[in-house]
Design a protein around this motif. Structure first.
Motif, PDB file in Angstrom:
ATOM      1  N   GLY A 327      13.360   8.848   6.204  1.00  0.00           N
ATOM      2  CA  GLY A 327      13.659   8.036   5.026  1.00  0.00           C
ATOM      3  C   GLY A 327      13.899   6.583   5.366  1.00  0.00           C
ATOM      4  N   GLN A 328      14.562   6.317   6.501  1.00  0.00           N
ATOM      5  CA  GLN A 328      14.799   4.939   6.911  1.00  0.00           C
ATOM      6  C   GLN A 328      13.502   4.228   7.245  1.00  0.00           C
ATOM      7  N   VAL A 329      12.620   4.902   7.970  1.00  0.00           N
ATOM      8  CA  VAL A 329      11.357   4.265   8.358  1.00  0.00           C
ATOM      9  C   VAL A 329      10.527   3.932   7.126  1.00  0.00           C
ATOM     10  N   LEU A 330      10.368   4.887   6.218  1.00  0.00           N
ATOM     11  CA  LEU A 330       9.536   4.647   5.042  1.00  0.00           C
ATOM     12  C   LEU A 330      10.172   3.641   4.093  1.00  0.00           C
ATOM     13  N   LYS A 340       2.328  -2.572   5.446  1.00  0.00           N
ATOM     14  CA  LYS A 340       1.271  -1.882   4.724  1.00  0.00           C
ATOM     15  C   LYS A 340       1.810  -1.030   3.591  1.00  0.00           C
ATOM     16  N   GLY A 341       3.134  -0.983   3.430  1.00  0.00           N
ATOM     17  CA  GLY A 341       3.720  -0.200   2.369  1.00  0.00           C
ATOM     18  C   GLY A 341       3.706   1.291   2.701  1.00  0.00           C
ATOM     19  N   ILE A 342       3.993   2.076   1.699  1.00  0.00           N
ATOM     20  CA  ILE A 342       4.012   3.519   1.878  1.00  0.00           C
ATOM     21  C   ILE A 342       3.120   4.161   0.837  1.00  0.00           C
ATOM     22  N   THR A 343       2.667   5.373   1.145  1.00  0.00           N
ATOM     23  CA  THR A 343       1.804   6.122   0.235  1.00  0.00           C
ATOM     24  C   THR A 343       2.535   7.359  -0.267  1.00  0.00           C
ATOM     25  N   ILE A 344       1.981   7.956  -1.300  1.00  0.00           N
ATOM     26  CA  ILE A 344       2.580   9.172  -1.847  1.00  0.00           C
ATOM     27  C   ILE A 344       2.500  10.306  -0.827  1.00  0.00           C
ATOM     28  N   TRP A 893       2.313   1.416  -1.825  1.00  0.00           N
ATOM     29  CA  TRP A 893       3.391   1.074  -2.741  1.00  0.00           C
ATOM     30  C   TRP A 893       4.452   0.261  -1.998  1.00  0.00           C
ATOM     31  N   HIS A 894       5.024  -0.706  -2.713  1.00  0.00           N
ATOM     32  CA  HIS A 894       6.085  -1.537  -2.165  1.00  0.00           C
ATOM     33  C   HIS A 894       7.290  -1.520  -3.100  1.00  0.00           C
ATOM     34  N   ILE A 895       8.438  -1.648  -2.533  1.00  0.00           N
ATOM     35  CA  ILE A 895       9.671  -1.776  -3.319  1.00  0.00           C
ATOM     36  C   ILE A 895      10.028  -3.259  -3.363  1.00  0.00           C
ATOM     37  N   LYS A 896      10.131  -3.784  -4.571  1.00  0.00           N
ATOM     38  CA  LYS A 896      10.373  -5.217  -4.745  1.00  0.00           C
ATOM     39  C   LYS A 896      11.608  -5.431  -5.607  1.00  0.00           C
ATOM     40  N   MET A 897      11.952  -6.682  -5.729  1.00  0.00           N
ATOM     41  CA  MET A 897      13.193  -7.021  -6.420  1.00  0.00           C
ATOM     42  C   MET A 897      12.993  -8.235  -7.303  1.00  0.00           C
ATOM     43  N   ASN A 908       2.623  -0.887  -7.005  1.00  0.00           N
ATOM     44  CA  ASN A 908       1.536  -0.414  -6.171  1.00  0.00           C
ATOM     45  C   ASN A 908       0.624  -1.545  -5.749  1.00  0.00           C
ATOM     46  N   GLY A 909      -0.032  -1.336  -4.617  1.00  0.00           N
ATOM     47  CA  GLY A 909      -1.096  -2.224  -4.187  1.00  0.00           C
ATOM     48  C   GLY A 909      -0.617  -3.477  -3.485  1.00  0.00           C
ATOM     49  N   GLN A 910      -1.534  -4.088  -2.747  1.00  0.00           N
ATOM     50  CA  GLN A 910      -1.313  -5.381  -2.133  1.00  0.00           C
ATOM     51  C   GLN A 910      -1.785  -6.435  -3.130  1.00  0.00           C
ATOM     52  N   ARG A 911      -0.853  -7.151  -3.712  1.00  0.00           N
ATOM     53  CA  ARG A 911      -1.238  -8.127  -4.725  1.00  0.00           C
ATOM     54  C   ARG A 911      -2.020  -9.270  -4.091  1.00  0.00           C
ATOM     55  N   PRO A 912      -3.128  -9.648  -4.726  1.00  0.00           N
ATOM     56  CA  PRO A 912      -3.873 -10.796  -4.184  1.00  0.00           C
ATOM     57  C   PRO A 912      -3.046 -12.056  -4.339  1.00  0.00           C
ATOM     58  N   PRO A 913      -3.292 -13.013  -3.491  1.00  0.00           N
ATOM     59  CA  PRO A 913      -2.512 -14.261  -3.580  1.00  0.00           C
ATOM     60  C   PRO A 913      -2.757 -14.967  -4.906  1.00  0.00           C
ATOM     61  N   THR A 914      -1.717 -15.430  -5.539  1.00  0.00           N
ATOM     62  CA  THR A 914      -1.789 -16.134  -6.827  1.00  0.00           C
ATOM     63  C   THR A 914      -1.207 -17.514  -6.659  1.00  0.00           C
ATOM     64  N   LYS A 915      -1.550 -18.355  -7.607  1.00  0.00           N
ATOM     65  CA  LYS A 915      -1.059 -19.730  -7.598  1.00  0.00           C
ATOM     66  C   LYS A 915       0.146 -19.866  -8.502  1.00  0.00           C
TER      67      LYS A 915
END
Length: 946
Positions: A327-330, A340-344, A893-897, A908-915
């Motif tokens: 759990g700590q690693v993921l 690279k995030g985590i998968t289901i 998947w990433h956990i964000k705030m 989910n996903g690696q968001r493409p760079p935005t301006k």
């Protein structure tokens, strides 16, 4: 004024009727696209109500018509069906524009909402303070949160460009024309494009992007400032990007002083040390000896229970530690922005360990995650969780097993010299004591014991011969003929051995004379040292007995001690050859019958060292002055099937037997006992009994007494045994022939006299039979005898008042409780124990390096809370019914705030760079909260290690 009039209830009712009237024409629309535009038009009308674009004359026209209809007797509804009732708040159309009565006007009226939606408040008079997650608004506040939220919504931009001419504008000539309702398809398309560009509604002609980021629209941004809980819009399809508002109460990271981190570290230390100890015990294979025994420090049942409990505690602690580590690693990887995030499929690895059966039932996740580094570690963890208790039972748990040979010095008690008659008689158990029968008490008792033991052994020996004859496996080779057997203490089987084998044919031919072909048989039988039996039960040797292990114990010992042996020589003789040693054939006897009542008392028989005439077999039996052995004298020639015994020789070391066969031929035999150095004694004991064997003439036997004592003399004859053997011969009625007793034992012996100069493959010889019968005397003679080949105590005292311990070399192999495998294939479980220790050590190092724990978002309760407070994602389309599958299992998947509101969500996903414009806090702004600081620190790492 216009604004006020537009907000009046009457105007609102009129427009509601107009929308209801329009719905009657909707089935006439042939195009689905046109129907969609009409729904959009419905939404544009209430949206445009607050705008100043509605002219006053349009509103006046509407109000005037409303007045006319009110004054007429049959008022005609304006743009609505006659069956509609404006007082009914439940409009029978699908329009989202419904009447919202004023709470003041209609107190207690029910609040109506469209199915699946909640009305947005049209008022903004409630308290704007945040009261926490458990705050319940008052009833008045609840009533003020009704409506369509029209007041709080920005007006949509008016369509630009041509398409609505000035003549088409609202006027007195065309008062019913509503610009948002009657725009052309082209203008609606332009409006759709603008709205779709803002991200409010999905394009109906294209699939949404599964990696669409979670962004707040302009409308939902305004709603965050409301006091009511954020909800989706009431206009149009639900906003899939609506963001829930869940402010985190605690930090993500728990320091090393937190109870959770401390407990995880303690469990990790215990699991590591215990699994290392278990591995060491499995490798060392210790033997517990007296510590685990029925009379020891711990009973076998308790030891088994303790071992199973400790193994289970190691397994449970390992599973806890490993699941925490996983759990700590993921969780850390999901928090790191650059990871690279985590998968289901990786999230499901937790079940591999806690529920190993999911490796089969949910093989799809194994397919995607098993070949990663973390997946391989988790697979090994699942293997450990399944097999650890089995490996512990096979390699560590104490179990009964035979150990390796141990070279030891054992001790046994010595009370007398070999074949001491007095000691043997004193040890014989009889209720007739010496006080009752001072002269014959001991001899009578020993005679009964002789007859019982000897005949029992003899019958077993003959039974073995019967089996050999029936199977056709008889042989004239002494080594291949049945070995002598005996019984000791009724529970120990004794096996002797034939030693010093002599070629019978050569020996017979050597002593044949003239025309007489003599048949000579020379056999030597060795028996094991019976004193080893008592020595193995001596407490000084500390050897566990079978009863100490509840009848399951066993041991094997090989002792380097001399073995008692008896040599039997039998030779056929003619009557004239026997005359010098048969009293009835002497001239003094003159062939008359001899009164044998007092034989040999009263008869003129030369005593030692006197010698009588020579015989033809003096060299064979070693008679005469040359050998220092006097001739035997028999009272008479026995009848057929009878035997007589000579036991009267002074200082004699042998006894002699004269037998007559059915054909009238005579055979004389000599029996003498000695201690041989060619053997060692082997003894094995179990609860069912024991086995005492003489292992002789083995060149590879390092424990043969002759190899341990190179200066020992072979075959020293025991004179004491001849005295003991005289009692034995009389007990077996071997001397009954002097009275023509015709004893059964003598009859059988005479039937075994060989007639050829070789051994009969189908019958034992008389020499073999006599050796078998004398075997019990050898066992009784060695019970309390020394474990060396001579008497090393006082030569004048053959009996010790107190028995003394005497040492002897031996190898011992015991069956007691020990660790280690019972079968070679069980060594494969060493891999399980090693992987357990290695994985525990790896997890312990990980916990020590990380200095505390983060929230484990893989735990079901944490993952449920996080998912429930996160926006929906098109990446999981179709997974709500049967779960994710195929590519959905490997989406990242990433956990964000949301740092502004301290809200965590999963995306989910690696968001493409935005301006997107990044707002940085100014120097004079307040410091961020500890929750945000913790998240920023974790998320800014370059990597997550695993």
């Amino acid at each position: 004024m216009d604004q006020a009039r537009c907000s009046s209830p009457a105007a609102t009712q009129l427009f509601s009727e107009a929308i209801a009237q329009m719905n009657t024409f909707r089935p006439l629309v042939a195009s689905a696209r046109l129907g969609k535009r009409l729904e959009r038009a419905e939404d544009l009308i209430p949206t445009a109500l607050p705008q100043a674009s509605y002219s006053a004359h349009t509103l006046s026209f509407v109000l005037a018509n409303a007045g006319e209809n009110a004054e007429s007797d049959n008022p005609t509804p304006l743009l609505r069906q006659e069956t509609s009732n404006l007082s009914d708040y439940t409009v029978a159309s699908t329009s989202t524009f419904v009447n919202t009565p004023s709470p003041a006007a209609t107190p207690g009226s029910p609040v109506h909402h469209r199915t699946g939606y909640r009305r947005l408040a049209s008022f903004n008079t409630a308290d704007t303070a945040y009261h926490g997650p458990h705050h319940s608004p008052s009833s008045s506040q609840t009533l003020q949160e009704h409506g369509l939220g029209i007041k709080n919504l920005k007006p949509l931009p008016s369509p630009s460009g041509a398409g609505l001419s000035s003549s088409d504008a609202p006027s007195s000539a065309n008062p019913l024309l509503s610009p948002p309702l009657l725009q052309s398809r082209k203008e609606y398309k332009q409006v759709d494009q603008e709205r779709d560009g803002e991200g409010d509604w999905d394009d109906y002609n294209s699939r949404p992007d599964p990696y669409q980021p979670f962004v707040a629209s302009a409308e939902t941004e305004q709603l965050r400032n409301q006091t009511t809980a954020p909800t989706v819009q009431s206009f149009g399809p639900p906003d899939v990007h609506a963001e829930p508002w869940c402010k985190a109460r605690q930090k993500l990271h728990h320091g090393k002083g937190n109870w959770l981190a401390i407990s995880a570290l303690i469990l990790s230390v215990y699991s590591t040390l215990a699994s290392g100890l278990w591995l060491g015990v499995a490798i060392a294979k210790p033997r517990f000896g007296q510590r685990i025994a029925h009379t020891g420090q711990m009973s076998p049942a308790t030891a088994t229970l303790v071992a199973a409990a400790l193994a289970k505690s190691i397994e449970l602690s390992f599973v806890t530690v490993f699941v925490t580590f996983l759990g700590q690693v993921l969780s850390r990887r999901a928090l790191v922005k650059r990871s690279k995030g985590i998968t289901i499929s990786e999230m499901s690895m937790r079940q591999w360990v806690t529920q190993p059966g999911t490796l089969i039932t949910h093989w799809q996740t194994v397919r995607y995650a098993a070949l990663t580094f973390l997946g391989l570690i988790t697979l090994s963890g699942a293997l450990i969780a399944m097999l650890y208790t089995t490996a512990s039972e096979s390699l560590v748990a104490p179990k009964l097993k035979m150990g390796q040979l141990e070279h030891r010095m054992l001790h046994g008690k010595v009370a007398t010299q070999f074949a001491n008659v007095k000691t043997i008689m004193d040890s014989c158990q009889t209720p007739i004591s010496e006080s009752v029968d001072p002269e014959y008490s001991g001899s009578t008792c020993i005679a009964i014991e002789h007859s019982g033991q000897s005949f029992h052994n003899y019958m077993q020996y003959l039974s073995n011969w019967t089996n050999i004859i029936d199977s056709g496996r008889g042989s004239d080779d002494l080594a291949k003929r049945p070995a002598p057997v005996a019984m000791l203490y009724d529970n120990t089987t004794v096996h002797g051995s034939w030693i010093s084998k002599v070629n019978m044919t050569e020996l017979s031919q050597k002593y044949s004379t003239g025309n007489y072909s003599r048949v000579v048989t020379n056999v030597t039988m060795a028996m094991p040292h019976a004193g080893v039996f008592a020595a193995m039960r001596d407490p000084v040797n500390n050897v566990m007995q079978p009863q100490d292990l509840e009848g399951l114990g066993q041991y094997e010992v090989q002792a380097s001690v001399p073995s008692p042996a008896v040599n039997v020589i039998c030779a056929s003789m003619q009557r004239e050859e026997l005359a010098p040693i048969v009293f009835s054939e002497w001239p003094l006897g003159n062939g008359t019958a001899v009164n044998l009542t007092d034989w040999p008392k009263g008869f003129d028989i030369p005593e030692w060292p006197g010698f009588i005439n020579r015989t033809a077999v003096d060299d064979l039996f070693e008679f005469g002055e040359k050998y220092g052995r006097s001739h035997p004298v028999f009272p008479k020639l026995p009848l057929e099937y009878n035997t007589v015994v000579n036991t009267t020789g002074w200082f004699a070391d042998s006894i002699y037997l004269l037998a007559t066969s059915a054909s009238g031929s005579y055979t004389m035999c000599s029996l003498r006992a000695s201690l041989t150095t060619k053997c060692s004694t082997r003894y094995s004991a179990s609860m069912s009994g024991g086995s005492l064997n003489a292992h002789c003439e083995d060149s590879h036997d390092e424990l043969a007494y002759g190899k341990s004592h190179s200066n020992a003399t072979e075959g020293v004859i025991s004179k004491d045994w001849s005295i003991f053997a005289a009692e034995w011969a009389r007990a077996l009625s071997l001397d009954a022939g002097k009275n023509d007793g015709k004893a059964s034992s003598a009859r059988l012996l005479t039937q075994l006299i060989p007639v050829e100069q070789r051994l009969n493959p189908s019958l034992p010889s008389i020499a073999e039979a006599l050796a078998e019968l004398a075997g019990s005397t050898l066992l009784l003679s060695s019970l309390d005898a020394p474990f060396i080949h001579f008497w090393n105590y006082s030569t004048t005292v053959p009996i010790l008042e107190e028995p003394q311990h005497q040492a002897f070399r031996a190898t011992l192999r015991t069956k007691d409780y020990a660790s280690g495998p019972n079968q070679p294939w069980q060594q494969v479980f060493y891999l399980v124990l090693f992987l357990t220790f290695a994985t525990n050590l790896f997890c312990l190092i990980y916990f020590l390096v990380r200095h505390g724990l983060v929230t484990d978002f893989i735990e079901p309760q944490n993952l449920f809370s996080l998912s429930l407070n996160s926006p929906p994602s098109h990446a999981l389309d179709g997974a709500c019914g049967s779960g994710p599958e195929n590519e959905q299992l490997i989406m990242s998947w990433h956990i964000k705030m949301d740092e502004k509101r301290e809200h965590f969500y999963i995306e989910n996903g690696q968001r493409p760079p935005t301006k997107r414009k990044v707002t940085r806090p100014l120097d004079f702004e307040m410091d961020t909260s500890p929750i945000v600081n913790t998240y920023t620190k974790l998320a800014s790492r370059h990597t997550s290690l695993l």
